[in-house]
Design a protein around this motif. Sequence first.
Motif, PDB file in Angstrom:
ATOM      1  N   SER A 173      55.169  21.089  32.617  1.00  0.00           N
ATOM      2  CA  SER A 173      54.061  20.831  32.232  1.00  0.00           C
ATOM      3  C   SER A 173      54.239  20.308  30.657  1.00  0.00           C
ATOM      4  O   SER A 173      55.285  20.344  30.275  1.00  0.00           O
ATOM      5  CB  SER A 173      53.360  22.347  31.941  1.00  0.00           C
ATOM      6  N   ASP A 174      53.316  19.935  29.949  1.00  0.00           N
ATOM      7  CA  ASP A 174      53.534  19.427  28.653  1.00  0.00           C
ATOM      8  C   ASP A 174      53.455  20.453  27.625  1.00  0.00           C
ATOM      9  O   ASP A 174      52.474  21.190  27.077  1.00  0.00           O
ATOM     10  CB  ASP A 174      52.214  18.599  28.138  1.00  0.00           C
ATOM     11  N   THR A 175      54.753  21.078  27.072  1.00  0.00           N
ATOM     12  CA  THR A 175      55.076  21.962  26.028  1.00  0.00           C
ATOM     13  C   THR A 175      54.467  21.957  24.816  1.00  0.00           C
ATOM     14  O   THR A 175      54.575  22.675  23.833  1.00  0.00           O
ATOM     15  CB  THR A 175      56.185  22.485  26.382  1.00  0.00           C
ATOM     16  N   THR A 176      54.225  20.510  24.421  1.00  0.00           N
ATOM     17  CA  THR A 176      53.512  20.203  22.958  1.00  0.00           C
ATOM     18  C   THR A 176      52.503  20.582  22.761  1.00  0.00           C
ATOM     19  O   THR A 176      52.063  20.670  21.445  1.00  0.00           O
ATOM     20  CB  THR A 176      54.041  18.526  22.823  1.00  0.00           C
ATOM     21  N   ASN A 177      51.442  20.908  23.817  1.00  0.00           N
ATOM     22  CA  ASN A 177      50.222  21.244  23.740  1.00  0.00           C
ATOM     23  C   ASN A 177      50.006  22.727  24.192  1.00  0.00           C
ATOM     24  O   ASN A 177      49.177  22.836  24.929  1.00  0.00           O
ATOM     25  CB  ASN A 177      49.481  20.274  24.391  1.00  0.00           C
ATOM     26  N   ALA A 178      50.877  23.578  23.828  1.00  0.00           N
ATOM     27  CA  ALA A 178      50.653  24.999  24.189  1.00  0.00           C
ATOM     28  C   ALA A 178      49.474  25.758  23.576  1.00  0.00           C
ATOM     29  O   ALA A 178      49.437  25.405  22.377  1.00  0.00           O
ATOM     30  CB  ALA A 178      51.894  25.732  24.089  1.00  0.00           C
ATOM     31  N   SER A 179      48.898  26.717  24.311  1.00  0.00           N
ATOM     32  CA  SER A 179      47.875  27.276  23.684  1.00  0.00           C
ATOM     33  C   SER A 179      48.409  28.555  22.621  1.00  0.00           C
ATOM     34  O   SER A 179      49.486  28.846  22.830  1.00  0.00           O
ATOM     35  CB  SER A 179      47.001  28.143  24.626  1.00  0.00           C
ATOM     36  N   PRO A 180      47.458  28.471  21.613  1.00  0.00           N
ATOM     37  CA  PRO A 180      48.084  29.813  20.388  1.00  0.00           C
ATOM     38  C   PRO A 180      47.939  31.079  21.118  1.00  0.00           C
ATOM     39  O   PRO A 180      47.442  31.006  22.112  1.00  0.00           O
ATOM     40  CB  PRO A 180      46.964  29.489  19.500  1.00  0.00           C
ATOM     41  N   ILE A 181      48.612  31.915  20.598  1.00  0.00           N
ATOM     42  CA  ILE A 181      48.733  33.319  21.150  1.00  0.00           C
ATOM     43  C   ILE A 181      49.719  33.245  22.344  1.00  0.00           C
ATOM     44  O   ILE A 181      50.684  34.039  22.413  1.00  0.00           O
ATOM     45  CB  ILE A 181      47.412  33.829  21.362  1.00  0.00           C
ATOM     46  N   TYR A 182      49.455  32.564  23.536  1.00  0.00           N
ATOM     47  CA  TYR A 182      49.906  32.905  24.784  1.00  0.00           C
ATOM     48  C   TYR A 182      50.887  31.626  25.249  1.00  0.00           C
ATOM     49  O   TYR A 182      51.929  32.119  25.910  1.00  0.00           O
ATOM     50  CB  TYR A 182      48.882  32.807  25.726  1.00  0.00           C
ATOM     51  N   GLY A 183      50.815  30.812  24.450  1.00  0.00           N
ATOM     52  CA  GLY A 183      51.850  29.397  24.813  1.00  0.00           C
ATOM     53  C   GLY A 183      51.702  28.936  26.227  1.00  0.00           C
ATOM     54  O   GLY A 183      52.562  28.256  26.742  1.00  0.00           O
ATOM     55  N   VAL A 184      50.530  29.083  26.593  1.00  0.00           N
ATOM     56  CA  VAL A 184      50.212  28.584  27.981  1.00  0.00           C
ATOM     57  C   VAL A 184      49.891  26.938  27.909  1.00  0.00           C
ATOM     58  O   VAL A 184      49.194  26.603  26.837  1.00  0.00           O
ATOM     59  CB  VAL A 184      49.011  29.386  28.773  1.00  0.00           C
ATOM     60  N   THR A 185      50.322  26.162  28.937  1.00  0.00           N
ATOM     61  CA  THR A 185      50.305  24.823  28.731  1.00  0.00           C
ATOM     62  C   THR A 185      49.505  24.364  30.081  1.00  0.00           C
ATOM     63  O   THR A 185      49.313  25.126  31.006  1.00  0.00           O
ATOM     64  CB  THR A 185      51.399  24.074  28.789  1.00  0.00           C
TER      65      THR A 185
END
Length: 170
Positions: A29-41
């Motif tokens: 997945s694209d880790t440059t666009n991870a969600s805040p708090i959880y780091g989900v992409t």
Amino acid sequence: MRGVGIALAGLAAILAAGACATREAGAGSDTTNASPIYGVTIPAGYRGWELVAPALEADPLNELRAVVANRVAIEAYQAGRLPFPDGTVLVKLAWKRAQSAEFEPASVPGAATTVQVMVKDSKKYAATGGWGFGRFVDGKPVDEAQHQTCFACHEARVQGHDYVFTRLAP
């Protein structure tokens, strides 16, 4: 209402057809666009995953939605297994409802609104029932305040179903 059902059935067929080509395309997945708090992409290849169920959200959002899942999740759904195992990934796609140009009573997907992701990792996300969350608009994660509402809503409404709203469509 029948037209909405026809449109949702068509949406299900389109998503299911894509699953044949890339059932397990979720690795990476694209880790440059991870969600805040959880780091989900947003998982790579999710558009080729199997359909769990379509949904219609009435006012105020007025959206058509579809939840797709990776192979781990589909197998758990089919077996009726709760809690979902680690490695489960669910993705909800949402679009504004639009009237079909070809068949007036039907609703079809209009402009995309969000992509929402749930990832099961019971150790990493122990404080939130084993789930990490991501909400994305135009491929970019929304702000932290919006992510803070994810688990609270799931905890309040579907704690007894491993925090998952969507059931496998028959």
